[in-house]
Motif scaffolding. Structure first.
Motif, PDB file in Angstrom:
ATOM      1  N   GLY A  42      93.889 101.143  41.936  1.00  0.00           N
ATOM      2  CA  GLY A  42      92.459 101.456  41.957  1.00  0.00           C
ATOM      3  C   GLY A  42      91.759 101.098  43.246  1.00  0.00           C
ATOM      4  O   GLY A  42      92.292 101.307  44.342  1.00  0.00           O
ATOM      5  N   VAL A  43      90.568 100.526  43.111  1.00  0.00           N
ATOM      6  CA  VAL A  43      89.765 100.197  44.284  1.00  0.00           C
ATOM      7  C   VAL A  43      90.354  99.060  45.115  1.00  0.00           C
ATOM      8  O   VAL A  43      89.922  98.847  46.245  1.00  0.00           O
ATOM      9  N   LEU A  44      91.333  98.351  44.583  1.00  0.00           N
ATOM     10  CA  LEU A  44      91.973  97.300  45.386  1.00  0.00           C
ATOM     11  C   LEU A  44      92.671  97.900  46.602  1.00  0.00           C
ATOM     12  O   LEU A  44      92.838  97.221  47.620  1.00  0.00           O
ATOM     13  N   GLN A  45      93.062  99.175  46.523  1.00  0.00           N
ATOM     14  CA  GLN A  45      93.674  99.847  47.659  1.00  0.00           C
ATOM     15  C   GLN A  45      92.703  99.890  48.842  1.00  0.00           C
ATOM     16  O   GLN A  45      93.115  99.994  49.982  1.00  0.00           O
ATOM     17  N   TRP A  46      91.416  99.775  48.572  1.00  0.00           N
ATOM     18  CA  TRP A  46      90.425  99.797  49.641  1.00  0.00           C
ATOM     19  C   TRP A  46      90.543  98.586  50.560  1.00  0.00           C
ATOM     20  O   TRP A  46      89.990  98.572  51.642  1.00  0.00           O
ATOM     21  N   PHE A  47      91.270  97.540  50.130  1.00  0.00           N
ATOM     22  CA  PHE A  47      91.483  96.385  50.998  1.00  0.00           C
ATOM     23  C   PHE A  47      92.594  96.625  52.014  1.00  0.00           C
ATOM     24  O   PHE A  47      92.809  95.828  52.906  1.00  0.00           O
ATOM     25  N   SER A  48      93.309  97.716  51.871  1.00  0.00           N
ATOM     26  CA  SER A  48      94.381  98.066  52.793  1.00  0.00           C
ATOM     27  C   SER A  48      94.111  99.463  53.334  1.00  0.00           C
ATOM     28  O   SER A  48      92.969  99.889  53.417  1.00  0.00           O
ATOM     29  N   THR A  49      95.144 100.193  53.662  1.00  0.00           N
ATOM     30  CA  THR A  49      94.973 101.544  54.201  1.00  0.00           C
ATOM     31  C   THR A  49      95.079 102.584  53.102  1.00  0.00           C
ATOM     32  O   THR A  49      95.820 102.407  52.142  1.00  0.00           O
ATOM     33  N   LEU A  50      94.358 103.672  53.254  1.00  0.00           N
ATOM     34  CA  LEU A  50      94.441 104.768  52.294  1.00  0.00           C
ATOM     35  C   LEU A  50      95.543 105.754  52.662  1.00  0.00           C
ATOM     36  O   LEU A  50      96.007 106.518  51.826  1.00  0.00           O
ATOM     37  N   ASP A  51      95.960 105.743  53.921  1.00  0.00           N
ATOM     38  CA  ASP A  51      96.973 106.696  54.371  1.00  0.00           C
ATOM     39  C   ASP A  51      98.398 106.150  54.287  1.00  0.00           C
ATOM     40  O   ASP A  51      99.344 106.834  54.641  1.00  0.00           O
ATOM     41  N   ALA A  52      98.559 104.917  53.811  1.00  0.00           N
ATOM     42  CA  ALA A  52      99.889 104.327  53.677  1.00  0.00           C
ATOM     43  C   ALA A  52      99.830 103.235  52.616  1.00  0.00           C
ATOM     44  O   ALA A  52      98.779 102.677  52.342  1.00  0.00           O
ATOM     45  N   ASN A  53     100.988 102.933  52.035  1.00  0.00           N
ATOM     46  CA  ASN A  53     101.031 101.829  51.082  1.00  0.00           C
ATOM     47  C   ASN A  53     101.276 100.524  51.843  1.00  0.00           C
ATOM     48  O   ASN A  53     101.268 100.505  53.073  1.00  0.00           O
ATOM     49  N   GLY A  71     111.054  89.232  47.283  1.00  0.00           N
ATOM     50  CA  GLY A  71     110.551  87.870  47.125  1.00  0.00           C
ATOM     51  C   GLY A  71     109.531  87.480  48.171  1.00  0.00           C
ATOM     52  O   GLY A  71     108.640  88.256  48.510  1.00  0.00           O
ATOM     53  N   TRP A  72     109.694  86.246  48.680  1.00  0.00           N
ATOM     54  CA  TRP A  72     108.734  85.704  49.634  1.00  0.00           C
ATOM     55  C   TRP A  72     108.628  86.527  50.905  1.00  0.00           C
ATOM     56  O   TRP A  72     107.538  86.673  51.456  1.00  0.00           O
ATOM     57  N   ARG A  73     109.721  87.059  51.392  1.00  0.00           N
ATOM     58  CA  ARG A  73     109.690  87.847  52.628  1.00  0.00           C
ATOM     59  C   ARG A  73     108.898  89.141  52.440  1.00  0.00           C
ATOM     60  O   ARG A  73     108.141  89.534  53.312  1.00  0.00           O
ATOM     61  N   LEU A  74     109.077  89.787  51.295  1.00  0.00           N
ATOM     62  CA  LEU A  74     108.308  90.996  51.007  1.00  0.00           C
ATOM     63  C   LEU A  74     106.835  90.649  50.843  1.00  0.00           C
ATOM     64  O   LEU A  74     105.950  91.347  51.353  1.00  0.00           O
ATOM     65  N   TRP A  75     106.563  89.549  50.145  1.00  0.00           N
ATOM     66  CA  TRP A  75     105.183  89.099  49.979  1.00  0.00           C
ATOM     67  C   TRP A  75     104.541  88.850  51.340  1.00  0.00           C
ATOM     68  O   TRP A  75     103.422  89.290  51.602  1.00  0.00           O
ATOM     69  N   TRP A  76     105.247  88.176  52.243  1.00  0.00           N
ATOM     70  CA  TRP A  76     104.705  87.871  53.564  1.00  0.00           C
ATOM     71  C   TRP A  76     104.464  89.153  54.364  1.00  0.00           C
ATOM     72  O   TRP A  76     103.422  89.312  55.010  1.00  0.00           O
ATOM     73  N   GLN A  77     105.415  90.055  54.328  1.00  0.00           N
ATOM     74  CA  GLN A  77     105.275  91.309  55.077  1.00  0.00           C
ATOM     75  C   GLN A  77     104.069  92.103  54.583  1.00  0.00           C
ATOM     76  O   GLN A  77     103.307  92.654  55.371  1.00  0.00           O
ATOM     77  N   ARG A  78     103.860  92.150  53.280  1.00  0.00           N
ATOM     78  CA  ARG A  78     102.709  92.872  52.724  1.00  0.00           C
ATOM     79  C   ARG A  78     101.400  92.155  53.020  1.00  0.00           C
ATOM     80  O   ARG A  78     100.385  92.789  53.271  1.00  0.00           O
ATOM     81  N   THR A  79     101.424  90.819  53.009  1.00  0.00           N
ATOM     82  CA  THR A  79     100.244  90.051  53.396  1.00  0.00           C
ATOM     83  C   THR A  79      99.871  90.388  54.840  1.00  0.00           C
ATOM     84  O   THR A  79      98.703  90.628  55.156  1.00  0.00           O
ATOM     85  N   CYS A  80     100.860  90.421  55.706  1.00  0.00           N
ATOM     86  CA  CYS A  80     100.625  90.750  57.117  1.00  0.00           C
ATOM     87  C   CYS A  80     100.098  92.169  57.282  1.00  0.00           C
ATOM     88  O   CYS A  80      99.230  92.421  58.126  1.00  0.00           O
ATOM     89  N   TRP A  81     100.599  93.108  56.470  1.00  0.00           N
ATOM     90  CA  TRP A  81     100.144  94.503  56.569  1.00  0.00           C
ATOM     91  C   TRP A  81      98.666  94.609  56.188  1.00  0.00           C
ATOM     92  O   TRP A  81      97.908  95.323  56.836  1.00  0.00           O
ATOM     93  N   ILE A  82      98.254  93.893  55.159  1.00  0.00           N
ATOM     94  CA  ILE A  82      96.844  93.906  54.769  1.00  0.00           C
ATOM     95  C   ILE A  82      95.990  93.321  55.895  1.00  0.00           C
ATOM     96  O   ILE A  82      94.933  93.865  56.231  1.00  0.00           O
ATOM     97  N   CYS A  83      96.459  92.244  56.516  1.00  0.00           N
ATOM     98  CA  CYS A  83      95.710  91.626  57.611  1.00  0.00           C
ATOM     99  C   CYS A  83      95.708  92.499  58.862  1.00  0.00           C
ATOM    100  O   CYS A  83      94.753  92.480  59.639  1.00  0.00           O
ATOM    101  N   ARG A  84      96.757  93.290  59.051  1.00  0.00           N
ATOM    102  CA  ARG A  84      96.825  94.205  60.202  1.00  0.00           C
ATOM    103  C   ARG A  84      95.844  95.355  60.033  1.00  0.00           C
ATOM    104  O   ARG A  84      95.339  95.901  61.001  1.00  0.00           O
TER     105      ARG A  84
END
Length: 170
Positions: A42-53, A71-84
């Motif tokens: 839903g609207v949580l996607q608005w915290f990241s990009t709309l053109d990519a997951n 696990g933790w590595r995937l969590w970290w990578q996704r955290t970094c993507w949101i911050c990017r």
């Protein structure tokens, strides 16, 4: 040209709130994604990009992002993507300018340093702008400056609001 600048400045406080909220919530959103998949619901996607997951760095071949993590590595990578890409969804859906029928009225591009200026207009005649500059610093490092609304509609629907200041390698 005064009105687009005034609109941009009026949106700036809301944009800063959304970006800071994206940074603060990024660990929780990334944790949620481990249960729901690489696209936030839903609207949580608005915290990241709309053109990519949240695994967009992999498909876009961004240095440092790789597939097959868990696990933790995937969590970290996704955290970094949101911050990017903080709040790009908000910047597109709430603060963006509609792409359908929009035109570029003026475009100026120079290479030394890389500098781009666009004046655009929506189908309804609302003007907006984009200014991008890669300011050379030292050792192949640049300061990336983007202000206005991005000249390309990444999601195909809106030119998202841009306020980016950060390092960039040549």
């Amino acid at each position: 040209m005064i009105w687009p600048i005034a609109r941009y400045l009026a949106y700036l406080p809301a944009n800063l709130v959304f970006v800071l909220l994206s940074y603060a919530l990024s660990p929780l959103l990334a944790a949620l994604s481990l249960a729901t998949g690489p696209k936030l619901p839903g609207v949580l996607q608005w915290f990241s990009t709309l053109d990519a997951n949240l695994d967009g760095g992999i498909s876009q071949r961004v240095k440092g992002y790789r597939g097959g993590l868990s696990g933790w590595r995937l969590w970290w990578q996704r955290t970094c993507w949101i911050c990017r890409n903080p709040a790009h969804g908000w910047q597109s859906e709430l603060l963006g300018m509609p792409a359908a029928g929009s035109i570029i009225l003026r475009q100026v591009i120079s290479d030394t340093p890389k500098n781009q200026w666009y004046v655009m207009e929506t189908a309804k005649g609302v003007r907006f702008f984009c200014w991008k500059r890669d300011q050379p610093l030292f050792g192949g490092i640049y300061l990336k400056l983007w202000f206005g609304w991005v000249n390309r509609a990444y999601d195909g629907r809106n030119h998202h609001y841009a306020f980016q200041i950060g390092p960039k390698r040549a």
